[in-house]
Motif scaffolding. Structure first.
Motif, PDB file in Angstrom:
ATOM      1  N   GLU A 406      47.109  34.753  18.404  1.00  9.22           N
ATOM      2  CA  GLU A 406      47.308  34.030  17.144  1.00  9.22           C
ATOM      3  C   GLU A 406      48.552  33.161  17.170  1.00  9.22           C
ATOM      4  O   GLU A 406      48.648  32.189  16.412  1.00  9.22           O
ATOM      5  N   SER A 407      49.531  33.475  18.059  1.00 11.72           N
ATOM      6  CA  SER A 407      50.819  32.783  17.973  1.00 11.72           C
ATOM      7  C   SER A 407      51.432  32.431  19.321  1.00 11.72           C
ATOM      8  O   SER A 407      52.566  31.964  19.364  1.00 11.72           O
ATOM      9  N   HIS A 408      50.724  32.650  20.424  1.00  8.61           N
ATOM     10  CA  HIS A 408      51.364  32.474  21.719  1.00  8.61           C
ATOM     11  C   HIS A 408      50.311  32.214  22.790  1.00  8.61           C
ATOM     12  O   HIS A 408      49.131  32.540  22.607  1.00  8.61           O
ATOM     13  N   TYR A 409      50.756  31.607  23.903  1.00 10.41           N
ATOM     14  CA  TYR A 409      49.894  31.397  25.065  1.00 10.41           C
ATOM     15  C   TYR A 409      50.545  32.020  26.295  1.00 10.41           C
ATOM     16  O   TYR A 409      51.747  31.847  26.527  1.00 10.41           O
ATOM     17  N   THR A 410      49.743  32.760  27.067  1.00  7.01           N
ATOM     18  CA  THR A 410      50.206  33.376  28.297  1.00  7.01           C
ATOM     19  C   THR A 410      49.181  33.061  29.390  1.00  7.01           C
ATOM     20  O   THR A 410      48.262  32.269  29.172  1.00  7.01           O
ATOM     21  N   VAL A 411      49.319  33.677  30.566  1.00  6.56           N
ATOM     22  CA  VAL A 411      48.432  33.352  31.689  1.00  6.56           C
ATOM     23  C   VAL A 411      47.926  34.637  32.349  1.00  6.56           C
ATOM     24  O   VAL A 411      48.702  35.558  32.618  1.00  6.56           O
ATOM     25  N   LEU A 412      46.627  34.675  32.602  1.00  6.88           N
ATOM     26  CA  LEU A 412      45.958  35.755  33.320  1.00  6.88           C
ATOM     27  C   LEU A 412      45.411  35.180  34.614  1.00  6.88           C
ATOM     28  O   LEU A 412      44.828  34.094  34.617  1.00  6.88           O
ATOM     29  N   PHE A 413      45.604  35.897  35.732  1.00  7.44           N
ATOM     30  CA  PHE A 413      45.117  35.344  36.991  1.00  7.44           C
ATOM     31  C   PHE A 413      44.787  36.444  37.984  1.00  7.44           C
ATOM     32  O   PHE A 413      45.268  37.583  37.878  1.00  7.44           O
ATOM     33  N   ALA A 414      43.941  36.105  38.947  1.00  5.63           N
ATOM     34  CA  ALA A 414      43.607  36.982  40.064  1.00  5.63           C
ATOM     35  C   ALA A 414      43.987  36.278  41.350  1.00  5.63           C
ATOM     36  O   ALA A 414      43.962  35.046  41.432  1.00  5.63           O
ATOM     37  N   LEU A 415      44.329  37.054  42.355  1.00 12.12           N
ATOM     38  CA  LEU A 415      44.667  36.495  43.663  1.00 12.12           C
ATOM     39  C   LEU A 415      43.474  36.520  44.610  1.00 12.12           C
ATOM     40  O   LEU A 415      43.554  35.995  45.718  1.00 12.12           O
ATOM     41  N   ASP A 416      42.368  37.111  44.161  1.00 12.54           N
ATOM     42  CA  ASP A 416      41.141  37.219  44.946  1.00 12.54           C
ATOM     43  C   ASP A 416      40.056  36.405  44.247  1.00 12.54           C
ATOM     44  O   ASP A 416      39.674  36.706  43.113  1.00 12.54           O
ATOM     45  N   THR A 417      39.579  35.354  44.907  1.00 14.93           N
ATOM     46  CA  THR A 417      38.583  34.473  44.274  1.00 14.93           C
ATOM     47  C   THR A 417      37.252  35.171  44.024  1.00 14.93           C
ATOM     48  O   THR A 417      36.448  34.679  43.232  1.00 14.93           O
ATOM     49  N   SER A 418      37.004  36.318  44.673  1.00 16.66           N
ATOM     50  CA  SER A 418      35.703  36.976  44.516  1.00 16.66           C
ATOM     51  C   SER A 418      35.517  37.581  43.130  1.00 16.66           C
ATOM     52  O   SER A 418      34.392  37.971  42.779  1.00 16.66           O
ATOM     53  N   VAL A 419      36.584  37.677  42.323  1.00 13.09           N
ATOM     54  CA  VAL A 419      36.390  38.203  40.968  1.00 13.09           C
ATOM     55  C   VAL A 419      35.490  37.276  40.163  1.00 13.09           C
ATOM     56  O   VAL A 419      34.914  37.685  39.156  1.00 13.09           O
ATOM     57  N   GLN A 420      35.357  36.045  40.606  1.00 13.83           N
ATOM     58  CA  GLN A 420      34.497  35.091  39.924  1.00 13.83           C
ATOM     59  C   GLN A 420      33.038  35.193  40.363  1.00 13.83           C
ATOM     60  O   GLN A 420      32.169  34.603  39.733  1.00 13.83           O
ATOM     61  N   ASP A 421      32.777  35.901  41.452  1.00 13.06           N
ATOM     62  CA  ASP A 421      31.399  36.020  41.921  1.00 13.06           C
ATOM     63  C   ASP A 421      30.593  36.872  40.953  1.00 13.06           C
ATOM     64  O   ASP A 421      31.042  37.934  40.523  1.00 13.06           O
ATOM     65  N   GLU A 422      29.404  36.422  40.645  1.00 10.46           N
ATOM     66  CA  GLU A 422      28.540  37.153  39.734  1.00 10.46           C
ATOM     67  C   GLU A 422      27.662  38.130  40.506  1.00 10.46           C
ATOM     68  O   GLU A 422      27.006  37.751  41.485  1.00 10.46           O
ATOM     69  N   ASN A 423      27.641  39.391  40.069  1.00 13.86           N
ATOM     70  CA  ASN A 423      26.673  40.319  40.638  1.00 13.86           C
ATOM     71  C   ASN A 423      25.340  40.150  39.906  1.00 13.86           C
ATOM     72  O   ASN A 423      25.193  39.289  39.044  1.00 13.86           O
ATOM     73  N   GLU A 424      24.388  41.004  40.226  1.00 17.43           N
ATOM     74  CA  GLU A 424      23.038  40.837  39.687  1.00 17.43           C
ATOM     75  C   GLU A 424      23.018  40.888  38.169  1.00 17.43           C
ATOM     76  O   GLU A 424      22.380  40.063  37.503  1.00 17.43           O
ATOM     77  N   LEU A 425      23.749  41.843  37.594  1.00 21.68           N
ATOM     78  CA  LEU A 425      23.767  41.974  36.139  1.00 21.68           C
ATOM     79  C   LEU A 425      24.415  40.765  35.487  1.00 21.68           C
ATOM     80  O   LEU A 425      23.880  40.193  34.529  1.00 21.68           O
ATOM     81  N   GLU A 426      25.594  40.350  35.991  1.00 20.35           N
ATOM     82  CA  GLU A 426      26.316  39.236  35.378  1.00 20.35           C
ATOM     83  C   GLU A 426      25.537  37.938  35.484  1.00 20.35           C
ATOM     84  O   GLU A 426      25.528  37.130  34.554  1.00 20.35           O
ATOM     85  N   GLU A 427      24.891  37.747  36.634  1.00 20.12           N
ATOM     86  CA  GLU A 427      24.131  36.511  36.805  1.00 20.12           C
ATOM     87  C   GLU A 427      22.974  36.429  35.817  1.00 20.12           C
ATOM     88  O   GLU A 427      22.750  35.393  35.193  1.00 20.12           O
TER      89      GLU A 427
END
Length: 612
Positions: A406-427
């Motif tokens: 509601e009042s601030h911006y921060t940053v979330l990140f991963a160092l492993d690009t595979s967190v973006q890969d979709e498994n069967e359920l997510e896809e």
């Protein structure tokens, strides 16, 4: 010879910056019988002496940095005939008035007033203006958070957090893997995405100052050209002579120029700004590198925002917005609006976070994100059902997200690009959700008409039994949450996701959260004689995230047969011993994470991550 002259120049500059500058010639001798000056008079006199010394240095070094219209430096005899000018006139020439050696152009007073009004509006408080004119782009000195930009107080966090997200991209993901495709499928029949994995180092303390500076400059350059439709970048700096000088002297010149400076009107902006336009990214990078001390000064965040606005063009900025009459910096606390954040994320100052635009008929529509993005955005407001973040922002090219509260911006990140890969359920979930959202005209409310529902069933290949279809359509509209529960109980042969093993969708991965505001932190406590000492620094929290293989966290906490496959993302088909995860921890950030991974269970060590 040139090297020797440069070395002589630097030696002279260093000598001139010593604490006791040489006495300048005075236009009027001091009265020997004058009373002893007060401490304030001595400080004022010292400032006058330093200003005069700075003017002398700039005149003597002007031969090394000539401009096309600049005449040779006057001889000493000529210079000695001119009396030393008053402190005000010296300040004006040294700081903002001298045109020689400055590049670019000034804004007209009309342009400056329009810019000021667009950003701050007409009734802005002095506190808000002070917040925005006292925030530089500087990295943390703490080794554990050395990759992060430090924020001093509220206000410009939207600018800093978005720039921080791009800095992380350039720090951790090298150019050679830059061709990794976006994790958003281009159509509903695209099938499973290819998995291109890259894992960056988490040794943040090993980052060099040069590496961080390069990442910052590259990030600024990328954002500005994105705002300029990849055709141009406008760089706004200070109208200060001597910015071509290298080293310590440049910082002193900038600090002197900003001494006592306040920004309260468009006229104030017009006096200090210098505008350069570039069509070459290489040349713009060189300019940003040269001007980096300016952006590290207390005006840095505001100058970068102005650069982005001018790169887009003020008329285009207003055309992007749903309500151009409102200022971009919001009252009463001076936070960056969503339009500012979106401008820096995608190059357009649209006010909404859903995909595309929402047409209400009769020429009325709302504008959202029209393209895939490099770094994304998540918000606590979605978990509270105030908005719906689209797939463009949820699934960016790189696993980095600006996080809004509601009042601030921060940053979330991963160092492993595979967190973006979709498994069967997510896809499958993404496929059905996109088909549903395409029919949702409720502004992200999560319900569609019966006619639109039948279109979703056709596109997603779902065959509902007649009794379930009649039940869902009985009210005249279909709600996503009810529809999704039906899908979870529907057999896979009918297009559903019923999974007797309970393993489909299991994921385990790590995330990092960075909050640039310096706070007391026990996570980074230093041991002193066996005791802990609280440290004032930005906050970095490392989280272990588990996406449960069953449908609710309660089911996940029950005995579950887990996979022995690497990473835990996929079942290997071979059962192992029954295990239980650590109990789930909760903080508002977890609610944000669950808008991206809906069943996520998070754990961390130390204080909970803060998004305020």
């Amino acid at each position: 010879m040139a090297d020797q002259e440069e070395e002589d120049l630097r030696t002279a500059l260093r000598m001139s910056m010593q604490s006791s500058p040489p006495e300048p010639k005075r236009s009027k001798p001091r009265d020997g019988g004058a009373p002893v000056e007060s401490p304030e008079d001595l400080r004022r006199m010292k400032r006058e002496l330093m200003a005069a010394a700075a003017e002398k240095r700039l005149l003597e070094t002007s031969v090394s940095f000539p401009s096309p219209s600049q005449s040779p430096s006057p001889s000493k005899a000529t210079a000695d005939k001119n009396p030393v000018k008053s402190a005000d006139s010296v300040r004006k020439e040294v700081d903002f008035g001298v045109k020689e050696g400055s590049s670019g152009k000034e804004l007209s007073i009309e342009e400056a007033n329009e810019l000021f009004s667009m950003v701050f509006g007409s009734g802005v408080s002095k506190d808000i203006l002070a917040q925005w004119s006292n925030q530089g782009l500087r990295f943390s000195c703490d080794p554990e958070t050395s990759m992060g930009l430090v924020q001093h107080e509220g206000g410009p966090c939207g600018v800093l957090a978005t720039l921080q997200a791009f800095v992380l991209k350039h720090l951790f993901f090298p150019n050679e893997i830059g061709k990794v495709t976006s994790n958003v499928p281009q159509n509903l029949d695209s099938g499973r995405l290819s998995k291109s994995q890259y894992v960056a180092s988490d040794n943040f303390s090993s980052l060099t100052e040069d590496a961080k500076a390069r990442a910052l400059v590259k990030s600024m350059d990328e954002i500005l050209f994105m705002c300029g439709d990849k055709k141009r970048a406008v760089i706004a700096t200070l109208n200060v002579v001597g910015l071509n000088i290298e080293g310590f002297a440049k910082n002193e010149i900038i600090a002197k120029a900003l001494e006592g400076l306040t920004i309260e009107t468009g006229s104030d902006l017009q006096k200090i700004l210098r505008i350069d336009t570039y069509t070459s990214e290489t040349i713009a990078l060189q300019k940003l590198h040269t001007a980096l001390p300016v952006f590290q000064s207390r005006m840095g965040a505001l100058l970068f925002l102005i650069s982005a606005l001018l790169s887009r063009g003020l008329d285009s900025i207003q055309a992007d917005r749903d309500d151009p009459s409102l200022p971009l910096v919001t009252a009463p606390f001076g936070h960056a609006s969503q339009e500012i954040v979106n401008l820096l994320l995608c190059g357009q100052a649209v006010p909404n976070v859903f995909d595309g635009r929402m047409d209400f008929g009769g020429g009325m529509f709302l504008k959202g994100i029209s393209m895939s993005v490099e770094v994304g955005f998540l918000t606590l407001l979605e978990s509270l059902n105030f908005c719906k973040v689209g797939q463009h922002l949820k699934c960016p090219k790189w696993p980095i997200w600006v996080v809004g509260s509601e009042s601030h911006y921060t940053v979330l990140f991963a160092l492993d690009t595979s967190v973006q890969d979709e498994n069967e359920l997510e896809e499958r979930e993404s496929q059905i959700r996109r088909a549903f959202d395409a029919q949702d005209q409720s502004g992200g409310g999560g319900f569609i008409s019966v006619e639109g529902f039948h279109q979703v069933l056709r596109e997603a290949g779902i065959r509902l039994p007649s009794e379930k279809l009649d039940h869902l359509c009985s009210t005249g509209f279909i709600v996503w949450s009810e529809f999704w529960q039906v899908i979870l109980d529907l057999d896979k042969s009918l297009g559903g996701l019923k999974d007797s093993s309970g393993l489909m969708g299991k994921k385990v991965f790590d995330l990092c959260h960075f909050n640039g505001i310096a706070k007391s932190d026990i996570n980074g406590s230093h041991a002193t004689s066996g005791a802990e000492t609280l440290v004032q620094r930005p906050r970095l929290t490392k989280l272990k995230v588990s996406v449960p293989p069953r449908w609710t966290p309660e089911e996940f906490m029950a005995d579950v047969v887990v996979s022995s496959g690497p990473g835990g993302n996929e079942s290997s088909g071979k059962d192992t011993e029954v295990t239980k995860p650590e109990p789930s921890q909760h903080a508002p950030l977890v609610d944000c994470i669950r808008t991206r991974w809906s069943r996520a269970v998070c754990n961390w060590v130390g204080d909970p991550p803060s998004i305020v």
